[in-house]
Design a protein around this motif. Structure first.
Motif, mmCIF file in Angstrom:
data_model
loop_
_atom_site.group_PDB
_atom_site.id
_atom_site.type_symbol
_atom_site.label_atom_id
_atom_site.label_comp_id
_atom_site.label_asym_id
_atom_site.label_seq_id
_atom_site.Cartn_x
_atom_site.Cartn_y
_atom_site.Cartn_z
ATOM 1 N N VAL A 32 0.856 -1.188 0.000
ATOM 2 C CA VAL A 32 0.000 0.000 0.000
ATOM 3 C C VAL A 32 0.888 1.232 0.000
ATOM 4 O O VAL A 32 1.652 1.465 0.930
ATOM 5 N N HIS A 33 0.766 2.026 -1.046
ATOM 6 C CA HIS A 33 1.612 3.204 -1.216
ATOM 7 C C HIS A 33 0.919 4.491 -0.769
ATOM 8 O O HIS A 33 1.567 5.456 -0.398
ATOM 9 N N TRP A 34 -0.401 4.496 -0.877
ATOM 10 C CA TRP A 34 -1.205 5.664 -0.532
ATOM 11 C C TRP A 34 -2.429 5.228 0.260
ATOM 12 O O TRP A 34 -2.909 4.099 0.113
ATOM 13 N N ILE A 35 -2.944 6.161 1.066
ATOM 14 C CA ILE A 35 -4.242 5.988 1.717
ATOM 15 C C ILE A 35 -5.093 7.203 1.374
ATOM 16 O O ILE A 35 -4.627 8.342 1.446
ATOM 17 N N GLU A 36 -6.335 6.942 0.993
ATOM 18 C CA GLU A 36 -7.296 8.018 0.719
ATOM 19 C C GLU A 36 -8.219 8.159 1.921
ATOM 20 O O GLU A 36 -8.602 7.157 2.538
ATOM 21 N N LEU A 37 -8.542 9.401 2.304
ATOM 22 C CA LEU A 37 -9.430 9.655 3.431
ATOM 23 C C LEU A 37 -10.202 10.950 3.216
ATOM 24 O O LEU A 37 -9.870 11.738 2.336
ATOM 25 N N ALA A 95 -5.534 15.080 12.857
ATOM 26 C CA ALA A 95 -4.256 15.086 13.564
ATOM 27 C C ALA A 95 -3.830 13.668 13.936
ATOM 28 O O ALA A 95 -2.660 13.291 13.787
ATOM 29 N N GLN A 96 -4.749 12.868 14.408
ATOM 30 C CA GLN A 96 -4.434 11.492 14.795
ATOM 31 C C GLN A 96 -3.983 10.668 13.593
ATOM 32 O O GLN A 96 -3.041 9.872 13.685
ATOM 33 N N VAL A 97 -4.651 10.858 12.472
ATOM 34 C CA VAL A 97 -4.305 10.103 11.267
ATOM 35 C C VAL A 97 -2.949 10.547 10.723
ATOM 36 O O VAL A 97 -2.128 9.717 10.322
ATOM 37 N N LEU A 98 -2.689 11.841 10.726
ATOM 38 C CA LEU A 98 -1.393 12.330 10.265
ATOM 39 C C LEU A 98 -0.269 11.784 11.129
ATOM 40 O O LEU A 98 0.780 11.369 10.618
ATOM 41 N N ASP A 99 -0.457 11.785 12.431
ATOM 42 C CA ASP A 99 0.568 11.271 13.336
ATOM 43 C C ASP A 99 0.831 9.781 13.079
ATOM 44 O O ASP A 99 1.971 9.313 13.164
ATOM 45 N N LEU A 100 -0.221 9.043 12.774
ATOM 46 C CA LEU A 100 -0.089 7.611 12.502
ATOM 47 C C LEU A 100 0.673 7.345 11.205
ATOM 48 O O LEU A 100 1.494 6.431 11.129
ATOM 49 N N LEU A 107 -0.703 10.430 1.587
ATOM 50 C CA LEU A 107 -2.129 10.583 1.881
ATOM 51 C C LEU A 107 -2.830 11.424 0.827
ATOM 52 O O LEU A 107 -2.379 12.505 0.468
ATOM 53 N N ASN A 108 -3.947 10.902 0.349
ATOM 54 C CA ASN A 108 -4.864 11.635 -0.515
ATOM 55 C C ASN A 108 -5.999 12.111 0.394
ATOM 56 O O ASN A 108 -6.864 11.320 0.779
ATOM 57 N N GLY A 136 5.001 17.465 1.698
ATOM 58 C CA GLY A 136 5.435 16.606 0.599
ATOM 59 C C GLY A 136 4.847 15.211 0.632
ATOM 60 O O GLY A 136 5.121 14.407 -0.268
ATOM 61 N N GLU A 137 4.020 14.922 1.641
ATOM 62 C CA GLU A 137 3.463 13.571 1.794
ATOM 63 C C GLU A 137 1.979 13.508 1.480
ATOM 64 O O GLU A 137 1.367 12.449 1.629
#
Length: 256
Positions: A32-37, A95-100, A107-108, A136-137
């Motif tokens: 898995v290279h990306w996660i969409e949320l 914030a929680q998802v970014l920290d994870l 991230l998309n 950049g992420e």
């Protein structure tokens, strides 16, 4: 692999969408290279990760996300609707998802809004991203063009992308006017000619949402750099990794 795997709302085929459980499960998959949320704002201005504008489908709450304070959103059960093993899984903050995810996956982030539904959404989302040095992420995407323009005004260097389920003749021009270098498009709209043209203009394209293995294979023949967004990343693995000679390319990549 060229056909990068994007986990749609996390590994949402198994775990409840847009939850920490779904994101952790996606992160456990090395392919898995990306996660969409999806991101909206609580009543008190906290960026929260949830898809629907209302709470009923994916939580035990009622009403609109925008009318609910963050402290009340945190109390909701966002997992039991999927399976009892996820009982009590909360609605996460951005914030929680970014920290994870920081340093682990790109991230998309869809700015989930319509019109002036969420004044300040772009600023609040960018604040969390910049605070962590994650510019950049991520790519910020949206159906709402005004949201993309606001994001660019606030952070000219942030990458943005249009989400569309149509095929206008002047699509490339629209992307140029929006300063978008990313396109998220419903997969039935895609063909070889369009992808070649967009690639020549420096546009990255993601096809959504593809859960059928046969369709994944067909899409892969259209362009080598097409990203594929799926609820079931394990099916992506079966198509692109668990067949020779691709599996050996992947193994070599892992052991370098």
């Amino acid at each position: 692999m060229d056909h990068l795997c994007v986990a749609h709302r996390g590994f949402s085929g198994v775990a409840p969408e847009n939850t920490i459980a779904a994101f952790k499960l996606a992160l456990e998959q090395p392919f898995v290279h990306w996660i969409e949320l999806d991101v909206q704002l609580s009543k008190d201005g906290v960026p929260v990760v949830i898809h629907d504008f209302t709470l009923e489908r994916t939580t035990n709450g009622m009403g609109r996300v925008k009318d609910t304070d963050w402290k009340d959103l945190q109390r909701l059960d966002a997992g039991s609707w999927k399976h009892e093993q996820y009982h009590g899984e909360p609605v996460p903050s951005l914030a929680q998802v970014l920290d994870l995810c920081k340093g682990r996956v790109s991230l998309n982030i869809e700015l989930k809004t319509a019109g002036d539904m969420y004044p300040g959404l772009e600023k609040a989302v960018l604040r969390e991203i910049v605070m962590r040095g994650m510019e950049g992420e991520v790519v910020l995407t949206s159906f709402e063009r005004t949201a993309l323009r606001r994001a660019k005004e606030l952070a000219p260097d942030i990458r943005t992308g249009l989400i569309i389920d149509a095929r206008p003749d002047d699509l490339a021009k629209q992307l140029e006017n929006l300063q978008c270098s990313f396109l998220s498009m419903g997969y039935p709209r895609l063909d070889r000619k369009l992808l070649k043209d967009l690639a020549s203009r420096g546009i990255t394209v993601m096809a959504w949402t593809v859960d059928d293995r046969r369709i994944m294979r067909r899409l892969s023949s259209l362009h080598p750099e097409l990203m594929i967004c799926t609820n079931w990343p394990d099916r992506w693995e079966q198509v692109f990794l668990l067949s020779k000679p691709r599996i050996w390319h992947y193994i070599r990549k892992l052991i370098r």
